[in-house]
Design an enzyme around this catalytic site. Structure first.
Site, PDB file in Angstrom:
ATOM      1  N   ILE A  25      51.063  31.363  54.094  1.00 53.63           N
ATOM      2  CA  ILE A  25      49.924  32.123  53.573  1.00 53.63           C
ATOM      3  C   ILE A  25      48.885  32.296  54.675  1.00 53.63           C
ATOM      4  O   ILE A  25      48.349  33.390  54.881  1.00 53.63           O
ATOM      5  CB  ILE A  25      49.322  31.434  52.331  1.00 53.63           C
ATOM      6  CG1 ILE A  25      50.257  31.649  51.137  1.00 53.63           C
ATOM      7  CG2 ILE A  25      47.940  32.020  52.006  1.00 53.63           C
ATOM      8  CD1 ILE A  25      49.808  31.014  49.853  1.00 53.63           C
TER       9      ILE A  25
ATOM     10  N   ALA B  13      47.746  37.796  44.032  1.00 47.57           N
ATOM     11  CA  ALA B  13      47.208  36.518  44.489  1.00 47.57           C
ATOM     12  C   ALA B  13      47.126  36.507  46.016  1.00 47.57           C
ATOM     13  O   ALA B  13      47.801  37.275  46.696  1.00 47.57           O
ATOM     14  CB  ALA B  13      48.103  35.383  44.007  1.00 47.57           C
ATOM     15  N   CYS B  14      46.293  35.603  46.498  1.00 47.44           N
ATOM     16  CA  CYS B  14      46.135  35.378  47.932  1.00 47.44           C
ATOM     17  C   CYS B  14      47.508  35.181  48.571  1.00 47.44           C
ATOM     18  O   CYS B  14      48.316  34.463  48.007  1.00 47.44           O
ATOM     19  CB  CYS B  14      45.274  34.127  48.122  1.00 47.44           C
ATOM     20  SG  CYS B  14      45.108  33.567  49.805  1.00 47.44           S
ATOM     21  N   PRO B  15      47.863  35.764  49.702  1.00 45.39           N
ATOM     22  CA  PRO B  15      47.010  36.575  50.576  1.00 45.39           C
ATOM     23  C   PRO B  15      47.207  38.079  50.400  1.00 45.39           C
ATOM     24  O   PRO B  15      46.823  38.846  51.269  1.00 45.39           O
ATOM     25  CB  PRO B  15      47.534  36.169  51.960  1.00 45.39           C
ATOM     26  CG  PRO B  15      49.018  36.034  51.746  1.00 45.39           C
ATOM     27  CD  PRO B  15      49.185  35.547  50.314  1.00 45.39           C
ATOM     28  N   MET B  16      47.832  38.515  49.281  1.00 47.98           N
ATOM     29  CA  MET B  16      48.202  39.925  49.151  1.00 47.98           C
ATOM     30  C   MET B  16      47.040  40.927  49.212  1.00 47.98           C
ATOM     31  O   MET B  16      47.187  41.981  49.823  1.00 47.98           O
ATOM     32  CB  MET B  16      49.037  40.139  47.870  1.00 47.98           C
ATOM     33  CG  MET B  16      50.466  39.676  48.017  1.00 47.98           C
ATOM     34  SD  MET B  16      51.205  40.150  49.596  1.00 47.98           S
ATOM     35  CE  MET B  16      51.467  41.909  49.319  1.00 47.98           C
TER      36      MET B  16
END
Lengths: 160, 75
Positions: A25, B13-16
């Site tokens: 991420i 959701a993160c990181p999209m």
């Protein structure tokens, strides 16, 4: 647009699902910040790069034992906490789907698509008996010097 | 506010949200405005930081019924 490209380097040492997700991420986020990102995989972190299927390669006894005991690929990693013999990862994957979070294999694909450099540490590959044929396509192979070359001018350096 | 392109990152959701924003921004020309819709609670801080770091100008933000909206001008 800024002229000087910023850099981020991350070492993924751990072989657990949650830690690998965190690393990917951050890597994907940094790539979206127009940064040059290097993810360096060493020791247990290499297991995230393994292909899911069995690859027939010639190995010694110890290397074969390692290969059997380590998780084969991003889908097989356990959790660092609350693994519950494999139930934990199932639960977390379910929860991630519910929250529309990307799965680890999807995060890896996205990282490749965004040009994140995935580098496998060749020294630990030898120690764990992992061969190039067993790791996914589209990655690079290097040692500590190549990592330091990238890390020296990176502002963000993480060890996970 | 007028925009040249809209990114719908609602439900992501993160990181999209920032990954999608970056991809869409790459398709715009300098001076054009990108509008981003997101529902992630971290979106406001994330997109503000993203704009600052990448050099684009965050023109305006708004919130309606839990949807955060951003207008970002390409540098």
């Amino acid at each position: 647009m800024k002229d000087n490209i910023e850099k981020t380097t991350i070492v993924l040492f751990s072989g657990e699902l949650d830690k690998a997700i965190a690393a990917f991420i951050i890597a994907n986020g940094a790539a979206a910040f127009d940064q040059e990102v290097t993810l360096f995989f060493t020791f247990w972190g290499l297991n995230a790069l393994r292909k899911d299927e069995h690859v027939a390669v010639k190995k010694g006894f110890l290397e074969n034992m390692f290969a059997k005991m380590m998780p084969r690929g991003a889908n097989k990693l356990g959790l660092s906490k609350m693994n519950f013999g494999g139930m934990g990862p199932k639960m977390i994957k379910h929860v991630m789907k519910k929250h529309h979070a990307l799965s680890l294999p999807e995060l890896i694909e996205l990282a490749k698509e965004q040009g994140v450099k995935l580098v496998a540490c060749t020294m630990t590959m030898d120690l764990l008996g992992l061969q190039k044929e067993e790791l996914m396509e589209g990655i690079e192979y290097a040692g500590v010097a190549a990592y330091l070359g990238d890390a020296t001018d990176a502002k963000v350096n993480l060890f996970i | 506010m007028n925009s040249d392109k809209i990114v719908d990152a609602k439900g992501m959701a993160c990181p999209m949200p920032i990954v999608k924003t970056k991809k869409s921004m790459d398709e715009l020309r300098s001076g054009q405005v990108l509008e981003v819709h997101a529902t992630d609670k971290g979106a406001k801080n994330d997109l503000t930081a993203w704009a600052k770091s990448t050099g684009h100008e965050l023109l305006s933000t708004a919130e309606e019924n839990g949807v955060y909206k951003f207008w970002i001008k390409k540098a």
